[in-house]
Motif scaffolding. Structure first.
Motif, PDB file in Angstrom:
ATOM      1  N   ILE A 118       0.496  -1.017   0.414  1.00 17.39           N
ATOM      2  CA  ILE A 118      -0.633   0.025  -0.309  1.00 17.39           C
ATOM      3  C   ILE A 118       1.001   1.355   0.489  1.00 17.39           C
ATOM      4  N   GLU A 119       0.794   1.962  -0.990  1.00 16.10           N
ATOM      5  CA  GLU A 119       1.446   3.276  -1.297  1.00 16.10           C
ATOM      6  C   GLU A 119       1.356   4.347  -0.601  1.00 16.10           C
ATOM      7  N   ASN A 120      -0.043   4.492  -1.048  1.00 14.70           N
ATOM      8  CA  ASN A 120      -0.485   5.356  -0.173  1.00 14.70           C
ATOM      9  C   ASN A 120      -2.310   5.217   0.625  1.00 14.70           C
ATOM     10  N   ILE A 121      -2.454   5.810   0.776  1.00 16.28           N
ATOM     11  CA  ILE A 121      -4.131   6.206   1.494  1.00 16.28           C
ATOM     12  C   ILE A 121      -4.649   7.574   0.683  1.00 16.28           C
ATOM     13  N   HIS A 122      -5.865   7.431   1.013  1.00 15.05           N
ATOM     14  CA  HIS A 122      -7.211   9.137   0.735  1.00 15.05           C
ATOM     15  C   HIS A 122      -6.902   8.866   2.812  1.00 15.05           C
ATOM     16  N   THR A 123      -7.448   9.692   3.046  1.00 13.80           N
ATOM     17  CA  THR A 123      -7.717  11.005   3.916  1.00 13.80           C
ATOM     18  C   THR A 123      -8.349  12.095   3.747  1.00 13.80           C
TER      19      THR A 123
ATOM     20  N   CYS B 108      -5.132   7.884  10.977  1.00  9.41           N
ATOM     21  CA  CYS B 108      -5.686   7.300  10.106  1.00  9.41           C
ATOM     22  C   CYS B 108      -4.427   6.470   8.923  1.00  9.41           C
ATOM     23  N   VAL B 109      -3.282   6.469   8.617  1.00  5.72           N
ATOM     24  CA  VAL B 109      -2.247   6.203   8.829  1.00  5.72           C
ATOM     25  C   VAL B 109      -2.118   4.211  10.148  1.00  5.72           C
TER      26      VAL B 109
ATOM     27  N   PRO C  67       3.044   0.369   8.858  1.00  5.21           N
ATOM     28  CA  PRO C  67       3.693   1.024   8.102  1.00  5.21           C
ATOM     29  C   PRO C  67       4.901   1.170   8.340  1.00  5.21           C
TER      30      PRO C  67
ATOM     31  N   TYR D  64      -3.946  12.879  10.238  1.00  6.17           N
ATOM     32  CA  TYR D  64      -3.573  11.856   9.585  1.00  6.17           C
ATOM     33  C   TYR D  64      -3.120  10.235   9.674  1.00  6.17           C
TER      34      TYR D  64
ATOM     35  N   GLN E 173      -6.881  21.196   5.010  1.00  8.29           N
ATOM     36  CA  GLN E 173      -5.589  20.604   4.028  1.00  8.29           C
ATOM     37  C   GLN E 173      -4.120  21.610   4.586  1.00  8.29           C
TER      38      GLN E 173
ATOM     39  N   CYS F 123      -5.487   2.551   9.500  1.00  9.88           N
ATOM     40  CA  CYS F 123      -5.526   1.300   8.303  1.00  9.88           C
ATOM     41  C   CYS F 123      -5.049   0.540   7.729  1.00  9.88           C
TER      42      CYS F 123
END
Length: 62
Positions: free
Chosen positions: A15-20, A45-46, A57, A42, A25, A49
């Motif tokens: 998983i390279e990225n996630i939506h937050t 959120c990581v 992570p 943020y 912002q 996930c």
């Protein structure tokens, strides 16, 4: 975990990225409590996930 459950980790996915959330912002760059709160949001959120997917992570100090 049952035999039918397969996590991204078991499938070998990265998983390279996630939506937050994107509200406010621009405050991320503020050197004040608003910026700190958004950064913490943020990071949470990581963490969420990672827990949900069974992954740890990489390169992030949580």
């Amino acid at each position: 975990m049952t035999a039918n459950e397969v996590t991204p980790k078991l499938k070998g996915l990265i998983i390279e990225n996630i939506h937050t959330p994107v509200q406010n912002q621009d405050k991320l760059w503020s050197d004040n409590p608003d910026g700190e709160d958004l950064a913490e949001c943020y990071m949470q959120c990581v963490k969420d996930c990672a827990e949900e997917s069974g992954l740890r992570p990489c390169g992030i100090l949580l």
